[in-house]
Design a protein around this motif. Structure first.
Motif, PDB file in Angstrom:
ATOM      1  N   LEU A  99      10.289   8.993  -7.563  1.00 29.59           N
ATOM      2  CA  LEU A  99       9.416   7.838  -7.761  1.00 29.59           C
ATOM      3  C   LEU A  99       9.835   6.678  -6.870  1.00 29.59           C
ATOM      4  O   LEU A  99       9.000   5.994  -6.274  1.00 29.59           O
ATOM      5  CB  LEU A  99       9.437   7.390  -9.231  1.00 29.59           C
ATOM      6  N   PHE A 100      11.133   6.465  -6.771  1.00 30.52           N
ATOM      7  CA  PHE A 100      11.647   5.367  -5.948  1.00 30.52           C
ATOM      8  C   PHE A 100      11.374   5.617  -4.463  1.00 30.52           C
ATOM      9  O   PHE A 100      10.828   4.765  -3.766  1.00 30.52           O
ATOM     10  CB  PHE A 100      13.146   5.187  -6.208  1.00 30.52           C
ATOM     11  N   VAL A 101      11.729   6.793  -3.980  1.00 31.73           N
ATOM     12  CA  VAL A 101      11.569   7.124  -2.559  1.00 31.73           C
ATOM     13  C   VAL A 101      10.095   7.130  -2.153  1.00 31.73           C
ATOM     14  O   VAL A 101       9.727   6.685  -1.063  1.00 31.73           O
ATOM     15  CB  VAL A 101      12.223   8.494  -2.242  1.00 31.73           C
ATOM     16  N   SER A 102       9.206   7.578  -3.053  1.00 30.58           N
ATOM     17  CA  SER A 102       7.779   7.674  -2.730  1.00 30.58           C
ATOM     18  C   SER A 102       7.059   6.334  -2.776  1.00 30.58           C
ATOM     19  O   SER A 102       5.931   6.227  -2.318  1.00 30.58           O
ATOM     20  CB  SER A 102       7.093   8.639  -3.700  1.00 30.58           C
ATOM     21  N   GLY A 103       7.700   5.327  -3.340  1.00 30.85           N
ATOM     22  CA  GLY A 103       7.061   4.020  -3.433  1.00 30.85           C
ATOM     23  C   GLY A 103       6.293   3.797  -4.715  1.00 30.85           C
ATOM     24  O   GLY A 103       5.639   2.774  -4.879  1.00 30.85           O
ATOM     25  N   MET A 104       6.359   4.740  -5.651  1.00 38.22           N
ATOM     26  CA  MET A 104       5.623   4.594  -6.906  1.00 38.22           C
ATOM     27  C   MET A 104       6.160   3.461  -7.774  1.00 38.22           C
ATOM     28  O   MET A 104       5.497   3.029  -8.705  1.00 38.22           O
ATOM     29  CB  MET A 104       5.652   5.899  -7.706  1.00 38.22           C
ATOM     30  N   THR A 105       7.373   2.971  -7.491  1.00 37.11           N
ATOM     31  CA  THR A 105       7.918   1.845  -8.252  1.00 37.11           C
ATOM     32  C   THR A 105       7.575   0.508  -7.596  1.00 37.11           C
ATOM     33  O   THR A 105       7.898  -0.543  -8.135  1.00 37.11           O
ATOM     34  CB  THR A 105       9.445   1.956  -8.400  1.00 37.11           C
ATOM     35  N   ASP A 106       6.906   0.536  -6.450  1.00 28.72           N
ATOM     36  CA  ASP A 106       6.486  -0.678  -5.752  1.00 28.72           C
ATOM     37  C   ASP A 106       5.072  -1.022  -6.217  1.00 28.72           C
ATOM     38  O   ASP A 106       4.101  -0.356  -5.845  1.00 28.72           O
ATOM     39  CB  ASP A 106       6.518  -0.442  -4.239  1.00 28.72           C
ATOM     40  N   THR A 107       4.961  -2.063  -7.020  1.00 30.80           N
ATOM     41  CA  THR A 107       3.669  -2.393  -7.629  1.00 30.80           C
ATOM     42  C   THR A 107       2.602  -2.712  -6.586  1.00 30.80           C
ATOM     43  O   THR A 107       1.434  -2.383  -6.772  1.00 30.80           O
ATOM     44  CB  THR A 107       3.807  -3.567  -8.606  1.00 30.80           C
ATOM     45  N   THR A 108       2.983  -3.332  -5.466  1.00 31.83           N
ATOM     46  CA  THR A 108       1.976  -3.663  -4.448  1.00 31.83           C
ATOM     47  C   THR A 108       1.451  -2.400  -3.769  1.00 31.83           C
ATOM     48  O   THR A 108       0.278  -2.327  -3.413  1.00 31.83           O
ATOM     49  CB  THR A 108       2.540  -4.639  -3.399  1.00 31.83           C
ATOM     50  N   LYS A 109       2.307  -1.404  -3.618  1.00 29.63           N
ATOM     51  CA  LYS A 109       1.869  -0.142  -3.014  1.00 29.63           C
ATOM     52  C   LYS A 109       0.889   0.584  -3.944  1.00 29.63           C
ATOM     53  O   LYS A 109      -0.134   1.101  -3.508  1.00 29.63           O
ATOM     54  CB  LYS A 109       3.061   0.748  -2.698  1.00 29.63           C
ATOM     55  N   VAL A 110       1.196   0.594  -5.229  1.00 30.96           N
ATOM     56  CA  VAL A 110       0.321   1.245  -6.204  1.00 30.96           C
ATOM     57  C   VAL A 110      -1.016   0.513  -6.281  1.00 30.96           C
ATOM     58  O   VAL A 110      -2.081   1.134  -6.273  1.00 30.96           O
ATOM     59  CB  VAL A 110       0.995   1.314  -7.592  1.00 30.96           C
ATOM     60  N   GLN A 111      -0.987  -0.807  -6.330  1.00 32.42           N
ATOM     61  CA  GLN A 111      -2.234  -1.566  -6.392  1.00 32.42           C
ATOM     62  C   GLN A 111      -3.025  -1.412  -5.092  1.00 32.42           C
ATOM     63  O   GLN A 111      -4.252  -1.418  -5.112  1.00 32.42           O
ATOM     64  CB  GLN A 111      -1.950  -3.022  -6.726  1.00 32.42           C
ATOM     65  N   GLY A 112      -2.333  -1.238  -3.957  1.00 34.19           N
ATOM     66  CA  GLY A 112      -3.019  -0.950  -2.698  1.00 34.19           C
ATOM     67  C   GLY A 112      -3.723   0.396  -2.745  1.00 34.19           C
ATOM     68  O   GLY A 112      -4.816   0.567  -2.186  1.00 34.19           O
ATOM     69  N   TRP A 113      -3.139   1.363  -3.431  1.00 31.96           N
ATOM     70  CA  TRP A 113      -3.757   2.681  -3.600  1.00 31.96           C
ATOM     71  C   TRP A 113      -5.014   2.562  -4.461  1.00 31.96           C
ATOM     72  O   TRP A 113      -6.028   3.207  -4.216  1.00 31.96           O
ATOM     73  CB  TRP A 113      -2.748   3.634  -4.246  1.00 31.96           C
ATOM     74  N   LEU A 114      -4.959   1.698  -5.476  1.00 32.16           N
ATOM     75  CA  LEU A 114      -6.092   1.540  -6.387  1.00 32.16           C
ATOM     76  C   LEU A 114      -7.211   0.680  -5.800  1.00 32.16           C
ATOM     77  O   LEU A 114      -8.326   0.699  -6.306  1.00 32.16           O
ATOM     78  CB  LEU A 114      -5.605   0.932  -7.715  1.00 32.16           C
ATOM     79  N   ASP A 115      -6.937  -0.057  -4.735  1.00 35.54           N
ATOM     80  CA  ASP A 115      -7.926  -0.957  -4.120  1.00 35.54           C
ATOM     81  C   ASP A 115      -8.787  -0.180  -3.122  1.00 35.54           C
ATOM     82  O   ASP A 115      -8.740  -0.400  -1.918  1.00 35.54           O
ATOM     83  CB  ASP A 115      -7.208  -2.117  -3.433  1.00 35.54           C
ATOM     84  N   VAL A 116      -9.607   0.714  -3.649  1.00 39.03           N
ATOM     85  CA  VAL A 116     -10.396   1.622  -2.813  1.00 39.03           C
ATOM     86  C   VAL A 116     -11.402   0.875  -1.929  1.00 39.03           C
ATOM     87  O   VAL A 116     -11.650   1.269  -0.794  1.00 39.03           O
ATOM     88  CB  VAL A 116     -11.137   2.658  -3.699  1.00 39.03           C
ATOM     89  N   PHE A 117     -11.959  -0.219  -2.415  1.00 38.44           N
ATOM     90  CA  PHE A 117     -12.978  -0.946  -1.656  1.00 38.44           C
ATOM     91  C   PHE A 117     -12.411  -2.121  -0.874  1.00 38.44           C
ATOM     92  O   PHE A 117     -13.153  -2.881  -0.271  1.00 38.44           O
ATOM     93  CB  PHE A 117     -14.095  -1.424  -2.593  1.00 38.44           C
ATOM     94  N   GLY A 118     -11.091  -2.273  -0.872  1.00 41.33           N
ATOM     95  CA  GLY A 118     -10.462  -3.377  -0.146  1.00 41.33           C
ATOM     96  C   GLY A 118      -9.509  -2.833   0.911  1.00 41.33           C
ATOM     97  O   GLY A 118      -9.866  -1.971   1.706  1.00 41.33           O
ATOM     98  N   ASP A 119      -8.290  -3.312   0.866  1.00 45.53           N
ATOM     99  CA  ASP A 119      -7.261  -2.886   1.816  1.00 45.53           C
ATOM    100  C   ASP A 119      -6.554  -1.655   1.253  1.00 45.53           C
ATOM    101  O   ASP A 119      -5.417  -1.714   0.792  1.00 45.53           O
ATOM    102  CB  ASP A 119      -6.275  -4.044   2.036  1.00 45.53           C
ATOM    103  N   TRP A 120      -7.254  -0.512   1.302  1.00 42.38           N
ATOM    104  CA  TRP A 120      -6.782   0.711   0.652  1.00 42.38           C
ATOM    105  C   TRP A 120      -5.583   1.294   1.375  1.00 42.38           C
ATOM    106  O   TRP A 120      -5.546   1.392   2.607  1.00 42.38           O
ATOM    107  CB  TRP A 120      -7.923   1.724   0.607  1.00 42.38           C
TER     108      TRP A 120
END
Length: 144
Positions: free
Chosen positions: A17-38
């Motif tokens: 989780l740490f190495v993949s970036g899943m603990t980085d909240t901005t990275k996760v929210q970037g993944w969820l922002d499909v219509f923005g800065d995905w």
């Protein structure tokens, strides 16, 4: 022996989780922002988790017990019901607002900051309320 393997598996999961970036909240929210800065990189993380799990489920179908001699858990239900939909919605809201879900939040305890502890408090509160909510949902509309 079982606890040792559980500790090793949990440590490997947390490190992943740490190495993949899943603990980085901005990275996760970037993944969820499909219509923005995905940010599509977490799709590879999810694929990297789904593929080995699919293989593992195939292996467990051919065996009764694990290497340690314990029974495998039952195959999850494929039924889509109110409980699944409600849980999915609540999980998605929490994931979208905080950028964390239970696994990564535990992995981020050492450096997550005050927002993490608010999330953990809300998560624990949800875990305490869930049985009563589930019971109430079961009483509200009888199963068909």
């Amino acid at each position: 022996m079982r606890n040792l393997f559980a500790f090793l598996a949990g440590g490997l999961f947390g490190a992943g989780l740490f190495v993949s970036g899943m603990t980085d909240t901005t990275k996760v929210q970037g993944w969820l922002d499909v219509f923005g800065d995905w940010d599509p990189t977490l799709a590879f993380v999810m694929g990297g988790a789904l593929i080995p799990m699919a293989i593992a489920w195939q292996i467990t179908r051919r065996h009764v017990t694990s290497v340690l001699g314990t029974a495998f858990p039952p195959t999850p239900s494929t039924e889509i019901d109110r409980k699944l939909i409600t849980g999915s919605i609540l999980f998605g809201i929490g994931w979208g607002l905080a950028g964390l879900c239970p696994g990564p939040s535990i992995a981020a305890i050492s450096y997550g900051g005050p927002g993490l502890f608010v999330f953990l408090a809300a998560m624990i509160g949800g875990m305490l309320v869930a049985p009563a909510l589930r019971s109430r949902m079961d009483r509200a509309v009888p199963a068909e």
